[in-house]
Design an enzyme around this catalytic site. Sequence first.
Site, PDB file in Angstrom:
ATOM      1  N   GLU A  46       0.713  -1.067  -0.275  1.00 56.74           N
ATOM      2  CA  GLU A  46       0.827   0.268   0.175  1.00 56.74           C
ATOM      3  C   GLU A  46       1.043   1.405  -0.340  1.00 56.74           C
ATOM      4  OE1 GLU A  46      -3.709   2.117   2.959  1.00 56.74           O
ATOM      5  OE2 GLU A  46      -2.325  -0.062   3.617  1.00 56.74           O
ATOM      6  N   LYS A 116      -9.128   2.476  -2.406  1.00 56.90           N
ATOM      7  CA  LYS A 116      -9.472   1.763  -1.059  1.00 56.90           C
ATOM      8  C   LYS A 116     -10.364   2.329  -0.611  1.00 56.90           C
ATOM      9  CE  LYS A 116      -7.339   1.400   3.550  1.00 56.90           C
ATOM     10  NZ  LYS A 116      -6.109   1.590   3.977  1.00 56.90           N
ATOM     11  N   CYS A 171      -5.861  -3.158   2.158  1.00 58.25           N
ATOM     12  CA  CYS A 171      -5.402  -3.263   3.689  1.00 58.25           C
ATOM     13  C   CYS A 171      -7.440  -3.534   4.629  1.00 58.25           C
ATOM     14  CB  CYS A 171      -4.473  -1.881   4.227  1.00 58.25           C
ATOM     15  SG  CYS A 171      -3.740  -1.961   6.015  1.00 58.25           S
TER      16      CYS A 171
END
Length: 648
Positions: A46, A116, A171
């Site tokens: 990330e 994300k 994540c």
Amino acid sequence: MNQGYFRVAAVAPAVSVAGTDANAEAIIQTAAVVAASGAELAVFPELSITAYTCGDLFHSSTLLNSARLALAKIITASASFPTMTMVVGMPLQANGMLFNCAVFLGAGRPVAVVPKTYLPNYNEFYEQRWFASGEKSGAMPSEVELCGFNVPFGTDIIVSVNGVKVAAEICEDLWSPLPPSSTLSLSGAEVIVNLSASDDLIGKYDYLLGLIKQQSARCVAGYVYSSAGFGESTTDIAFDSKGIIAENGNIIRHMPRWIRHPESTIADIDIYALRHDRMHSTTFSHAARRHGSDCRVVDARIVPAIPSEISLCRVVNPSPFVPPVDELLDSRCTEIVNIQTSGLAQRLKVTNTRSLVIGVSGGLDSTLALLVAVKAFDVLGIPRSGITAVTMPGFGTTGRTHSNATELMKVLGVTIREISIVPAVMQHFADIGHNPDVHDVTYENSQARQRTMLLMDIANQVSGMVLGTGDLSELALGWATYNGDHMSMYGVNAGVPKTLVKYLVKWFADRSTDNVERNTLLDIIDTPISPELIPANSDGTIAQVTEDLVGPYELHDFFLYYTLRYGFSPSRIFLLANTAFENTYDRATIKKWLTVFFRRFFSQQFKRSCMPDGPKVGSVCLSPRGDWRMPSDACSVRWIKECEDLKV
């Protein structure tokens, strides 16, 4: 994808906080290494271009512009890796918002950008201070300009890499109650990549492994997880590089922890196996119809590698029915024994039967069946004397097996009967005009059927049922005499493969408090597998070794597992077997017994079509009422032809 295997890499290069030029160089260098290994997909952490811990610098135009320049360098370099797609992390402005993104790159061009969705804003995390969520809204762009290219943008993107459907989450997305990968997999994604920058706390790594295994299982997908490590800021938290590759509930590769240098982990994900399980599971297809959504499929446009027989980058267990870890093996044996015991106990209870008859030869299968019977009687509170154990010595019975059978029966406290089958079989030979010096199939099967007749008639005498002893491997190969040892009222070993039987007997031996019982069981484990139907050697040793006749059971169980569990073709099983048994059998030997397996497996289906009831214990089962519904008339020509055409 080569022969159904998709090679992926989880990469964790060293990172410099806000050092975009250094990060780009590190990404390019590690990409070159994994590309040389044949990886088709390389996943970086990330925000790998900037580092994750930049804080308020994320709103600095200098950092954001330098990130774009660094991406341009990586895009240019990716042209040197024409057979590999890269996924890197970076902050990206669009429509007046800043997104934490995964950027797919392929052969010198950006392919897709996935933002994300779930932004943590609790404890040590402050992501909503800097980033906007990528969830769909009217303000969300469907594409962005990136390094001179108009690139698809959104959470509804699946990237096709050499025909494999790949999707991304980032994540925290994995830690949410409903990860984006759930919907993406139901929409066709076969491999999920996760770009992460997860800090380390006590117990968090084990929890993470559980999440990855569970999500890959729920999605019936491959899962590639890459997390930043060395180089991230440790002002308040510490990071450990992580590279984890999972496949349908199993971790197949992971990098060592606490490294302080660039690292990667590479593995081959079995796409054919995933596609089989999705097709086979009606639940998955039902969920896909209800919850799948229309996703944009973008082609990565990389150059496919030339197909060839590959050296697999994954561990292939030569004994797929036997766990490789001792602790897991013990728990697995405990569970299997209790499944067998529970099945038999229920059958005894529902039929109100307090008598059981079992033939005991001193071999592994009958030993396991007897031990399970004793355990079932103990569970039900029925005296062990209700078990009539019958040893029936014949022409091939050796002193070793006879002694072990009688010793075991004595120490277990069951009712013992010994009946020699020799006089009755000799009379039978006379009746049908068979020469007893001719040791053919008539000679052997006459003994097996005589034994079964005795057991059935004794069961009538004691108002009981006959407990079968044959195992799963024998059913697969048809290594049983039809209406002989093939038949019983309940087959307690029907779901247990031969390679697992000795471990189950060892499980009983390890728990025995009686030295005679333990030593007898250990000697039974060490005795060669044999039906003992032809006379022993002059020195009294076993003359008829089963594996000399039908082939090694470890090979046949391997073939059986991949035939039934995944429906693999002979050529694919051959590839797997050559990897698993590389230092044990040569290719010619594997080909020989693979051909034997398929020839016997097809021709012996008629025996399985009328097999007795018995408990299923694993994912592979041959019961015609449960898992395996195959016509006895099925043609095996294509399977045998494929075996014969295999190159050695």
